[in-house]
Design a protein around this motif. Structure first.
Motif, PDB file in Angstrom:
ATOM      1  N   SER A 239      63.621  27.490  38.017  1.00 46.65           N
ATOM      2  CA  SER A 239      62.399  26.762  38.007  1.00 46.65           C
ATOM      3  C   SER A 239      61.446  27.886  37.269  1.00 46.65           C
ATOM      4  O   SER A 239      60.230  27.066  36.243  1.00 46.65           O
ATOM      5  N   ALA A 240      62.239  29.085  36.828  1.00 51.21           N
ATOM      6  CA  ALA A 240      61.475  29.760  35.316  1.00 51.21           C
ATOM      7  C   ALA A 240      62.121  30.595  34.855  1.00 51.21           C
ATOM      8  O   ALA A 240      63.040  31.040  35.142  1.00 51.21           O
ATOM      9  N   LYS A 241      62.616  30.244  33.708  1.00 49.74           N
ATOM     10  CA  LYS A 241      63.152  30.899  32.139  1.00 49.74           C
ATOM     11  C   LYS A 241      63.029  31.911  32.382  1.00 49.74           C
ATOM     12  O   LYS A 241      63.626  33.376  32.597  1.00 49.74           O
ATOM     13  N   SER A 242      61.348  32.642  32.785  1.00 48.50           N
ATOM     14  CA  SER A 242      61.409  34.177  33.383  1.00 48.50           C
ATOM     15  C   SER A 242      60.377  34.082  34.453  1.00 48.50           C
ATOM     16  O   SER A 242      59.176  34.183  33.976  1.00 48.50           O
ATOM     17  N   PRO A 243      61.053  35.123  34.998  1.00 42.68           N
ATOM     18  CA  PRO A 243      60.207  35.282  36.634  1.00 42.68           C
ATOM     19  C   PRO A 243      59.501  36.311  36.980  1.00 42.68           C
ATOM     20  O   PRO A 243      58.997  36.719  37.118  1.00 42.68           O
ATOM     21  N   ALA A 244      59.527  37.006  35.646  1.00 38.86           N
ATOM     22  CA  ALA A 244      58.483  37.890  35.539  1.00 38.86           C
ATOM     23  C   ALA A 244      56.874  37.810  35.181  1.00 38.86           C
ATOM     24  O   ALA A 244      56.140  37.810  34.184  1.00 38.86           O
ATOM     25  N   TYR A 245      56.431  37.016  36.594  1.00 41.32           N
ATOM     26  CA  TYR A 245      55.054  36.797  36.537  1.00 41.32           C
ATOM     27  C   TYR A 245      53.992  37.256  35.517  1.00 41.32           C
ATOM     28  O   TYR A 245      52.868  36.679  35.445  1.00 41.32           O
ATOM     29  N   PHE A 246      54.431  38.399  35.940  1.00 38.15           N
ATOM     30  CA  PHE A 246      53.178  39.602  35.081  1.00 38.15           C
ATOM     31  C   PHE A 246      53.445  39.688  34.297  1.00 38.15           C
ATOM     32  O   PHE A 246      52.161  40.553  33.302  1.00 38.15           O
ATOM     33  N   LYS A 247      54.080  40.173  33.274  1.00 40.78           N
ATOM     34  CA  LYS A 247      54.578  39.319  32.018  1.00 40.78           C
ATOM     35  C   LYS A 247      53.656  37.862  31.697  1.00 40.78           C
ATOM     36  O   LYS A 247      53.613  38.091  30.102  1.00 40.78           O
ATOM     37  N   ARG A 248      54.043  36.957  32.258  1.00 41.54           N
ATOM     38  CA  ARG A 248      53.443  35.571  31.656  1.00 41.54           C
ATOM     39  C   ARG A 248      52.403  35.728  30.856  1.00 41.54           C
ATOM     40  O   ARG A 248      51.814  34.400  29.927  1.00 41.54           O
TER      41      ARG A 248
END
Length: 392
Positions: A239-248
């Motif tokens: 569901s997320a191309k970038s699952p590094a959520y802390f960088k979002r």
């Protein structure tokens, strides 16, 4: 060091009026001698230097962590049974596995700091000082519940502890949380708001809109992504191309935290609060895991293997991690901790029994908390002829 030298718990624990102390806990140790423990994993940061991995704690704090997480775990297991017995209706999302987030966060903040979260809210309510009796009453729709039996599982609330509820709409709490942070800054409260959301909500547009305005106005907002790796039944990588959520947050600093380590959560939340008060918003990504399915209607085993779940339990379980710390520092023995867990089970069973005896709300309650009081509004039946109620 035997627990026999520790003070005993009050027998008034489950009385409906004795519900204001945090988890109605006793201080089971008076030993506050500082201990320094290193977090299980290093913090990973974005646009900011990470905090130290060395966390200051004490025997008393570690024992309270163990007790409170065991209580939360047992409460959720009891809720599972009540749901299957059809005593809890509607939606029910359980938090077992993620207890370290609620416990570690509370250890770093005060009741002046606000918390707002999603529908997985039972343990956050307990962490804020809510009681088992009110929690089970609310789950079963009884009038003595924390939302008077009208909110149910997804809408726990405790305003006197700055807990502004669980919210059923995915991501809806994000702009509300930033609004609370705006109020805190406007009123010069020197407090922050922790807004919790899951990885499933991390792609919501309203999250980025709220984050943008929070950054523009340097609001004391800490956005906490509880990444349990599955948004309902969809894995994060799907569901997320970038699952590094802390960088979002892009221009907003972020920190990735081992959300199964209560001390790491405590350290990160303390760090985030200090940052938010001085510099504005920050994102914390808590790497955590839920043992149950998304909700009680989800078996939780169709999109992940049972081996995966048991593997996390064996290696990363937050309660077992604290258990090992307590034993390794000779704070308590394995038997003493098992006795504590037995006591916790008894507390939960008594609270469930008491909540079952609580009355359901009166039918007239259907018409309250809708209109402003003092206007004498009238409520009619579907045919618009029969006057059902005159509101105060």
């Amino acid at each position: 060091m035997a627990l026999s030298r520790l003070s005993s718990r009050s027998t008034t624990l489950l009385h409906p009026l004795a519900t204001t102390s945090l988890l109605r806990r006793r201080h089971i140790s008076t030993d506050t001698t500082p201990l320094t423990v290193e977090t299980s994993l290093p913090f990973t940061s974005h646009l900011i230097s990470p905090p130290s991995r060395s966390v200051s704690t004490s025997s008393q704090e570690l024992l309270s962590f163990f007790h409170d997480m065991a209580l939360m775990r047992r409460m959720e297991i009891a809720a599972d049974s009540l749901y299957k017995a059809k005593l809890i209706r509607g939606f029910c999302h359980l938090y077992d596995g993620q207890e370290a987030v609620a416990i570690g966060m509370e250890a770093a903040i005060t009741k002046k700091d606000a918390i707002i979260t999603s529908y997985r809210d039972h343990c956050t309510f307990l962490g804020r000082g809510g009681g088992l009796y009110e929690a089970f009453s609310e789950l079963m729709g009884r009038k003595t519940g924390c939302s008077n039996g009208k909110g149910g599982s997804m809408h726990f609330y405790k305003k006197d502890a700055s807990f502004y509820g669980g919210h059923g709409i995915v991501g809806a709490q994000a702009p509300l949380g930033c609004g609370l942070a705006f109020a805190q800054k406007y009123l010069k409260d020197e407090a922050v708001t922790f807004t919790l959301y899951g990885d499933g909500a991390a792609n919501q547009g309203q999250l980025f809109e709220a984050l943008n305005i929070a950054a523009l106005w340097d609001l004391p907002a800490v956005l906490v992504c509880e990444n349990n790796h599955y948004g309902m039944g969809t894995a994060e990588w799907r569901s997320a191309k970038s699952p590094a959520y802390f960088k979002r947050g892009d221009y907003v600093p972020g920190l990735k935290v081992d959300g199964m380590d209560a001390l790491a959560v405590k350290q990160a939340c303390k760090f985030a609060k200090e940052h938010a008060l001085k510099n504005g918003p920050i994102i914390l990504e808590m790497d955590t895991y839920r043992y149950h399915g998304h909700s009680m209607s989800d078996p939780g085993s169709t999109y992940r293997t049972r081996d995966e779940i048991s593997g996390v339990r064996q290696v990363r379980d937050p309660i077992d991690r604290v258990r090992k710390l307590i034993i390794s520092h000779d704070i308590a023995t394995e038997k003493e901790l098992k006795d504590m867990e037995k006591e916790v089970r008894k507390e939960v069973d008594e609270a469930v029994a008491q909540a079952k005896e609580s009355p359901i709300p009166e039918p007239s309650e259907l018409f309250t908390n809708i209109y402003v009081k003092g206007f004498g509004s009238e409520s009619f039946g579907a045919d618009r002829k029969e006057l059902r109620a005159t509101l105060p």
